[in-house]
Design an enzyme around this catalytic site. Structure first.
Site, PDB file in Angstrom:
ATOM      1  N   SER A 141       0.861  -1.178   0.000  1.00  0.00           N
ATOM      2  CA  SER A 141       0.000   0.000   0.000  1.00  0.00           C
ATOM      3  C   SER A 141       0.898   1.230   0.000  1.00  0.00           C
ATOM      4  O   SER A 141       2.063   1.161   0.417  1.00  0.00           O
ATOM      5  CB  SER A 141      -0.873   0.011   1.254  1.00  0.00           C
ATOM      6  N   TYR A 154      -2.410  -1.491  10.180  1.00  0.00           N
ATOM      7  CA  TYR A 154      -2.311  -1.452   8.721  1.00  0.00           C
ATOM      8  C   TYR A 154      -0.986  -0.822   8.295  1.00  0.00           C
ATOM      9  O   TYR A 154      -0.267  -1.358   7.449  1.00  0.00           O
ATOM     10  CB  TYR A 154      -3.483  -0.663   8.142  1.00  0.00           C
TER      11      TYR A 154
END
Length: 273
Positions: A141, A154
């Protein structure tokens, strides 16, 4: 690597980026094992592929962070199509917000976003180095290069996914193992809106940060960019080009970047009140 006639496994393939990758791979002549925790969703993607290209895909349900499940996917691919050429470690979870998430949530996030990659590589890389060819594609990401407002789990695990992909390329790149690392910002998937739909102001801010940072791509657009990068054997895949500018700004003056991120976070949280 040209994907035509290659054998690929795509995790998190029941929809979103993974589903689009599976469809794009098949369209370019690859044979695909579509894997997802939601076996029905994986089956639906495989069926749609086979309706257009009979015999191009099979599906499997299971927890792709489980080494036994990964071994089963590899065995299924070999039985149906032949040795695995490409592994798309695409499955991911958001992990919840803040420091108050449980140890179980941390464990799941680390397992799915990081250890799943390590376990797959452990099973595949020896065969790839023996053959002199193989391709590992990690879905990380932009949060793995920058950070993620709200979600420590995350942000931490996506940083780790980038680091593992780097290590894999450094360690095995001269033995025929290609590696790419996908670091998108907003892609129109269920995962993107989990924070906004959580009812948590911090979660809403997390989604807002991504939506405000750049265009939201459709999964099919992202998949096209990924396979073009695989064809060119590029390591860092940035569907949102402004991520590179942000990353350079971060590295050029870390303290200034951190101050800016704190101001940005404050403005996002103010907007959720």
């Amino acid at each position: 690597m040209k994907v035509a006639q290659k054998v690929a496994i795509v995790t998190g393939g029941g929809g979103g980026i993974g589903g689009a990758l599976a469809e794009r791979l098949a369209a370019q002549g690859a044979r695909v094992v579509v894997a997802d925790l939601d076996g029905a969703a994986a089956s639906a993607v495989a069926e749609a592929i086979n309706a257009e290209r009979p015999g191009a895909a099979v599906s499997a349900g299971g927890d792709v962070s489980d080494e036994t499940v990964i071994a089963g996917l590899i065995a299924q691919a070999e039985k149906e199509f032949g040795p695995v050429d490409l592994y798309f470690a695409n499955a991911g979870v958001t992990g919840g917000m803040g420091l108050d998430i449980s140890e179980d949530v941390w464990d799941t996030t680390i397992d799915v976003n990081v250890r799943a990659h390590i376990r797959a590589a452990r099973l595949l890389v020896p065969g790839w180095t023996e053959r002199g060819e193989g391709y590992f594609i990690s879905t990380a990401s932009a949060a793995g290069l920058l950070s993620q407002v709200g979600s420590a789990a995350y942000s931490v695990t996506k940083h780790a996914a980038v680091a593992f992909a780097e290590w894999l390329s450094i360690t095995y790149g001269d033995q025929g193992v290609r590696v790419s690392c996908l670091c998108p910002m907003g892609v129109n998937t269920k995962l993107l809106y989990e924070g906004e739909n959580s009812g948590d102001p911090v979660g809403k801010a997390a989604t807002g940060a991504v939506l405000a940072a750049g265009n939201v791509l459709e999964p099919a657009e992202c998949a096209e960019i990924v396979l073009a990068a695989v064809d060119a054997e590029e390591f860092l895949i940035l569907p949102h080009k402004n991520v590179l500018d942000m990353y350079r700004q971060k590295g050029a003056d870390y303290d200034r970047w951190l101050r800016g991120m704190r101001r940005y976070q404050a403005s996002l949280l103010a907007g959720t009140r």
